[in-house]
Every structure is written in C-alpha cells, then in structure tokens.
Scaffold this motif. Structure first.
Motif, PDB file in Angstrom:
ATOM      1  N   ALA A 174       3.246   5.889  -3.248  1.00 28.19           N
ATOM      2  CA  ALA A 174       2.075   5.560  -4.516  1.00 28.19           C
ATOM      3  C   ALA A 174       1.714   4.251  -4.030  1.00 28.19           C
ATOM      4  O   ALA A 174       0.596   3.557  -3.382  1.00 28.19           O
ATOM      5  N   LYS A 193      -5.685   5.028 -11.927  1.00 26.93           N
ATOM      6  CA  LYS A 193      -4.112   5.564 -12.415  1.00 26.93           C
ATOM      7  C   LYS A 193      -3.718   5.128 -13.636  1.00 26.93           C
ATOM      8  O   LYS A 193      -3.672   4.151 -13.710  1.00 26.93           O
ATOM      9  N   GLU A 200       7.187   9.730  -6.095  1.00 28.07           N
ATOM     10  CA  GLU A 200       6.069  10.038  -5.979  1.00 28.07           C
ATOM     11  C   GLU A 200       6.001   8.422  -6.398  1.00 28.07           C
ATOM     12  O   GLU A 200       4.651   8.060  -5.375  1.00 28.07           O
ATOM     13  N   ARG A 207       0.847   2.890  -0.283  1.00 32.69           N
ATOM     14  CA  ARG A 207      -0.509   3.287  -0.123  1.00 32.69           C
ATOM     15  C   ARG A 207      -1.051   1.727  -0.746  1.00 32.69           C
ATOM     16  O   ARG A 207      -1.779   1.671   0.585  1.00 32.69           O
ATOM     17  N   CYS A 220      -6.309   2.494  -7.059  1.00 32.33           N
ATOM     18  CA  CYS A 220      -5.233   3.174  -7.837  1.00 32.33           C
ATOM     19  C   CYS A 220      -5.867   2.552  -9.893  1.00 32.33           C
ATOM     20  O   CYS A 220      -5.510   2.636 -10.597  1.00 32.33           O
TER      21      CYS A 220
END
Length: 273
Positions: free
Chosen positions: A60, A170, A56, A63, A167
């Motif tokens: 990410a 995040k 994951e 991205r 992010c």
C-alpha cells in the motif's frame, strides 16, 4: 483546503529531503506537500522494512508513493537484533525508531545526498505520552513539520482529501509489534501469526482491526459498528476459523472495540488515568 504554508515554509532551505514513510495518512501528506514544494525529483520516500511491517502495508505504501510521484527507497531494519526491542518494554518504539533513523543516516543520507530527513508526527501525536519513537527522532535531528505547524490528525486528513490521496481515510495501522503485550518477547513467529490473522479478517470484511497476541488467545479489536456482525453467524465461525488457521487456539472479540495505545498508555499514564 487548510493552509499548509506552515509546513512548506519549513522546506525553504532544504535542497533534498528524505521522508520516513509508511503509507499512512500522516507521512503521505508530508510526502505530498514536500513533493509540491521541492519537486518530486528532490524528495524520496524512505520505507523501513522488517518483520513488523505487514506485506499488505508495504504494498500500500508503494501505491501511495506512486500516486504522489516520488521514488521509494526501502531500508531493511534489524530491530529484532536489539535485546531491548525484543524485551518489549514501554520504550520498544524508541528502539525501533532508533534503528530506522540510524539505518537512514548510515545508508541513505549520503547515498542520496539528503540535506534533511523528516517524519510524519502530527500535533496530536506530539501531545501523547505513549510515543517514545519521538525521542529517537529528536536524537537523530529528524524534522517534524506537521507537528511544528500545529496540524492535528483532523487537519492532516482534511489536507489528504483535498490532495485526493488514496490513503485519506485509511485507518491508523501501527506496526505488528504493537499487538504484543509489553514485557513479553517480540518474535518473528508471533508477528507472522498476527499478520496472517489480520489478513484473513480483512478478507472477511473488517478493514479496521487489531489482533492482540495473548499466547493461545487472539483478542480481536473492531470498531463498535462491526461488533454485532462479528458475533453473529456465519461470520462468527469464519472469524474463529481464520484465527485458528493463523496458529491461535482461541478467538475473543473485545467489546471495548479498537483501542489506540492499548498496551502502552496504561504503563505511562497509570491504569486509572
């Protein structure tokens, strides 16, 4: 936006830069500022890939790099081959980062004609005693523009929001190996257990968490605001099922919440620091 000249000025004499990149807010801000200062075609994001990187997190990171417009170069690291890394002492991160920066030097710097490599240590990180990876960065002469410019975590997040990075908010996501108590072996099997358990718990609506591996017991750390619903049906049973499906026998929710440096800080500071 916070003045970023202290960071970008450090790129003045660099033709091509590689940024050790995880997709977290620190390395993403560094990557974005470097791309703005040098141009996206003169910067690459270098992503270390191994069993300690959750799938994951890998997706990410790609991205975020696409959003910034910078190409990603993946480097497969083999820290698991190092006995000192597997032994999981308080210096485990040194051996992991030494492996990463060695691979970058051997496989990326010449191939991509890099003049320098940088990573996203911030000023808060630089003051912490539980960051042995910083020693590896220094040994490999990896630059740390955020820390040198005096940018702490709050400043980095402020810049990330101003740059509209996906992010920006995040939560911190340290590697999967950080969930294993020091002086117990890091193994691919344990890392897979942790990754699977955390994936399932995120699907249940817990975006910020740690699953600490204590043999048959999964000790789950959640933010304080999430603790009440975690121990209330129906989520209580769903959490237990998710953890058992990952290979644990017992699930324990830690009332102390999410604890950064939970295993390393007591070793470097002492238990009562």
């Amino acid at each position: 936006m916070i003045d970023t000249a202290g960071v970008t000025d450090r790129f003045a004499h660099i033709g091509r830069l590689g940024v050790a990149f995880s997709g977290g807010v620190d390395s993403s801000v560094l990557l974005a500022l470097a791309a703005r200062a040098l141009g996206v075609d003169r910067v690459i994001a270098i992503l270390g890939v191994s069993a300690s990187l959750a799938a994951e997190e890998r997706a990410a990171a790609h991205r975020v790099a696409r959003h910034i417009g910078v190409a990603v170069v993946e480097v497969v690291t083999h820290e698991q081959d190092r006995a000192a890394y597997r032994a999981n002492g308080a210096d485990r991160c040194f051996h992991c980062k030494d492996e990463l920066f060695t691979r970058i030097a051997d496989e990326v710097v010449i191939a991509h004609r890099l003049d320098a490599v940088a990573y996203g240590e911030n000023a808060d990180d630089a003051r912490r005693p539980d960051r042995p990876g910083a020693r590896a960065a220094a040994a490999h002469r990896v630059l740390r523009p955020l820390a040198d410019a005096g940018l702490d975590k709050a400043a980095v997040r402020s810049i990330a929001r101003a740059l509209e990075l996906p992010c920006a908010d995040k939560p911190a996501a340290p590697c999967l190996a950080s969930r294993i108590p020091h002086f117990t072996d890091v193994t691919p099997e344990k890392l897979r257990q942790i990754e699977r358990a955390e994936e399932e718990l995120r699907r249940l609506g817990f975006p910020e968490l740690r699953v600490r591996h204590h043999g048959e017991i999964a000790r789950i750390e959640l933010p304080s605001k999430d603790l009440p619903r975690a121990v209330t049906d129906p989520l209580r049973g769903a959490i237990r099922d998710a953890v058992m499906a990952a290979g644990f026998r017992f699930a324990a929710v830690d009332l102390a919440g999410v604890q950064s440096g939970a295993f390393t800080l007591p070793l470097v500071q002492g238990p009562h620091a």
